[in-house]
Motif scaffolding. Sequence first.
Motif, PDB file in Angstrom:
ATOM      1  N   CYS A 134      -8.191 -15.692   4.444  1.00  0.00           N
ATOM      2  CA  CYS A 134      -8.269 -14.414   5.152  1.00  0.00           C
ATOM      3  C   CYS A 134      -7.504 -13.312   4.430  1.00  0.00           C
ATOM      4  CB  CYS A 134      -7.786 -14.561   6.591  1.00  0.00           C
ATOM      5  SG  CYS A 134      -6.079 -15.061   6.797  1.00  0.00           S
ATOM      6  N   LEU A 135      -7.943 -12.087   4.699  1.00  0.00           N
ATOM      7  CA  LEU A 135      -7.286 -10.888   4.193  1.00  0.00           C
ATOM      8  C   LEU A 135      -6.921 -10.024   5.390  1.00  0.00           C
ATOM      9  CD1 LEU A 135      -6.523  -9.299   1.557  1.00  0.00           C
ATOM     10  CD2 LEU A 135      -8.657  -8.030   1.899  1.00  0.00           C
ATOM     11  N   CYS A 136      -5.652  -9.620   5.460  1.00  0.00           N
ATOM     12  CA  CYS A 136      -5.160  -8.827   6.583  1.00  0.00           C
ATOM     13  C   CYS A 136      -4.529  -7.534   6.072  1.00  0.00           C
ATOM     14  CB  CYS A 136      -4.092  -9.585   7.373  1.00  0.00           C
ATOM     15  SG  CYS A 136      -4.572 -11.221   7.938  1.00  0.00           S
ATOM     16  N   PHE A 137      -4.644  -6.484   6.868  1.00  0.00           N
ATOM     17  CA  PHE A 137      -3.818  -5.291   6.709  1.00  0.00           C
ATOM     18  C   PHE A 137      -2.632  -5.474   7.635  1.00  0.00           C
ATOM     19  CE2 PHE A 137      -2.353  -1.205   8.301  1.00  0.00           C
ATOM     20  CZ  PHE A 137      -2.226  -0.438   7.154  1.00  0.00           C
ATOM     21  N   THR A 138      -1.420  -5.353   7.104  1.00  0.00           N
ATOM     22  CA  THR A 138      -0.227  -5.524   7.944  1.00  0.00           C
ATOM     23  C   THR A 138       0.639  -4.277   7.877  1.00  0.00           C
ATOM     24  OG1 THR A 138       1.160  -6.513   6.209  1.00  0.00           O
ATOM     25  CG2 THR A 138      -0.253  -7.998   7.476  1.00  0.00           C
ATOM     26  N   LEU A 139       1.336  -4.024   8.968  1.00  0.00           N
ATOM     27  CA  LEU A 139       2.241  -2.888   9.065  1.00  0.00           C
ATOM     28  C   LEU A 139       3.469  -3.337   9.846  1.00  0.00           C
ATOM     29  CD1 LEU A 139       2.651   0.168   8.527  1.00  0.00           C
ATOM     30  CD2 LEU A 139       1.533   0.604  10.720  1.00  0.00           C
ATOM     31  N   ALA A 140       4.643  -3.125   9.281  1.00  0.00           N
ATOM     32  CA  ALA A 140       5.883  -3.548   9.947  1.00  0.00           C
ATOM     33  C   ALA A 140       6.988  -2.550   9.629  1.00  0.00           C
ATOM     34  CB  ALA A 140       6.284  -4.949   9.490  1.00  0.00           C
ATOM     35  N   ASP A 141       7.923  -2.420  10.560  1.00  0.00           N
ATOM     36  CA  ASP A 141       9.041  -1.502  10.333  1.00  0.00           C
ATOM     37  C   ASP A 141      10.349  -2.235  10.070  1.00  0.00           C
ATOM     38  OD1 ASP A 141       9.451  -2.469  12.893  1.00  0.00           O
ATOM     39  OD2 ASP A 141       9.931  -0.511  13.771  1.00  0.00           O
ATOM     40  N   ASP A 142      10.286  -3.574   9.981  1.00  0.00           N
ATOM     41  CA  ASP A 142      11.470  -4.353   9.642  1.00  0.00           C
ATOM     42  C   ASP A 142      11.016  -5.730   9.184  1.00  0.00           C
ATOM     43  OD1 ASP A 142      14.121  -5.146   9.298  1.00  0.00           O
ATOM     44  OD2 ASP A 142      14.782  -4.182  11.156  1.00  0.00           O
ATOM     45  N   LEU A 157       0.849  -1.188   0.000  1.00  0.00           N
ATOM     46  CA  LEU A 157       0.000   0.000   0.000  1.00  0.00           C
ATOM     47  C   LEU A 157       0.884   1.237   0.000  1.00  0.00           C
ATOM     48  CD1 LEU A 157      -2.520  -1.172   2.731  1.00  0.00           C
ATOM     49  CD2 LEU A 157      -2.943  -1.043   0.289  1.00  0.00           C
ATOM     50  N   ASN A 158       0.561   2.182  -0.845  1.00  0.00           N
ATOM     51  CA  ASN A 158       1.368   3.400  -0.961  1.00  0.00           C
ATOM     52  C   ASN A 158       0.856   4.452   0.013  1.00  0.00           C
ATOM     53  OD1 ASN A 158       3.065   5.437  -1.765  1.00  0.00           O
ATOM     54  ND2 ASN A 158       1.940   5.901  -3.644  1.00  0.00           N
ATOM     55  N   LEU A 159       1.415   4.453   1.240  1.00  0.00           N
ATOM     56  CA  LEU A 159       1.016   5.411   2.262  1.00  0.00           C
ATOM     57  C   LEU A 159       2.133   6.388   2.612  1.00  0.00           C
ATOM     58  CD1 LEU A 159      -1.070   3.019   4.526  1.00  0.00           C
ATOM     59  CD2 LEU A 159      -1.928   4.956   3.226  1.00  0.00           C
ATOM     60  N   GLY A 160       3.280   6.266   1.958  1.00  0.00           N
ATOM     61  CA  GLY A 160       4.340   7.255   2.099  1.00  0.00           C
ATOM     62  C   GLY A 160       4.905   7.396   3.490  1.00  0.00           C
ATOM     63  N   ASP A 161       5.084   6.273   4.212  1.00  0.00           N
ATOM     64  CA  ASP A 161       5.590   6.330   5.586  1.00  0.00           C
ATOM     65  C   ASP A 161       7.020   5.817   5.708  1.00  0.00           C
ATOM     66  OD1 ASP A 161       3.722   7.640   7.115  1.00  0.00           O
ATOM     67  OD2 ASP A 161       2.560   5.845   7.569  1.00  0.00           O
ATOM     68  N   GLY A 162       7.829   6.058   4.700  1.00  0.00           N
ATOM     69  CA  GLY A 162       9.244   5.713   4.794  1.00  0.00           C
ATOM     70  C   GLY A 162       9.466   4.224   4.963  1.00  0.00           C
ATOM     71  N   LYS A 163      10.183   3.862   6.025  1.00  0.00           N
ATOM     72  CA  LYS A 163      10.544   2.454   6.219  1.00  0.00           C
ATOM     73  C   LYS A 163       9.387   1.596   6.724  1.00  0.00           C
ATOM     74  CE  LYS A 163      12.248   2.556  11.008  1.00  0.00           C
ATOM     75  NZ  LYS A 163      13.372   2.192  11.886  1.00  0.00           N
ATOM     76  N   LEU A 164       8.258   2.215   7.071  1.00  0.00           N
ATOM     77  CA  LEU A 164       7.087   1.429   7.470  1.00  0.00           C
ATOM     78  C   LEU A 164       6.458   0.802   6.234  1.00  0.00           C
ATOM     79  CD1 LEU A 164       5.299   3.720  10.097  1.00  0.00           C
ATOM     80  CD2 LEU A 164       6.663   1.689  10.524  1.00  0.00           C
TER      81      LEU A 164
END
Length: 216
Positions: free
Chosen positions: A188-196, A121-128
């Motif tokens: 299942c469908l998940c939204f995921t967010l990770a910084d590494d 997803l293009n959310l523009g949060d750098g390394k996230l």
Amino acid sequence: MIKYHPSEQILQSYVQGELCASLSVAVSMHVAMCPQCQQLTSQFEASCAHSFAGEDMELQGDENWDDLIAQITENTMFAEDPAPAPLEIEVKGEQFVLPSSLQNVGLSGWLKLGKLSRSRLNLGDGKLHASLLHIEKGGSVPQHTHKGFELTLLLSGTFKDEMDSYVPGDFIMLDGEHEHSPVATESCLCFTLADDALHFSQGLSQLFNPIGKLIY
């Protein structure tokens, strides 16, 4: 029933507009699915409104905050924009309706690894790294821990790991202290967010550590 929620601190930061875009989107989607957090955010919003106006602000006559809010929300000077049509996506022959928070977010093509599919997803949060992760029924992510933090918001279907079973709306925050192997009990469908990257921790899956960032 949803069992996993953002902390009150995260909800307060969300109401105050202090979260990064990716986390704000995740909280927005969870709140839309969770009556408990809807009530909490409403309380925090009311508290913020009172703080913003100042405790010493005097109201005229019999006016109160509820009256003022009602007058503002009843203002018909501005026409509301029509709600956008639901955005549907297809992953491996399955149709999913995305939450309204993702209506205007750009999606990359789907990277497919066995029973796993991932779209950035293009959310523009750098390394996230924010992604949609699809897991076919019976599919799993190999045993792993996390070099940073990992947020998983389950949007559709169910999955389980060594810690619990999860339903749509669950907001699951993990870090390097957690080790698990999620298995989809339903597609299942998940939204995921990770910084590494993930760090695979057992057997032959450790060979995939150099490409751990491809999944999350």
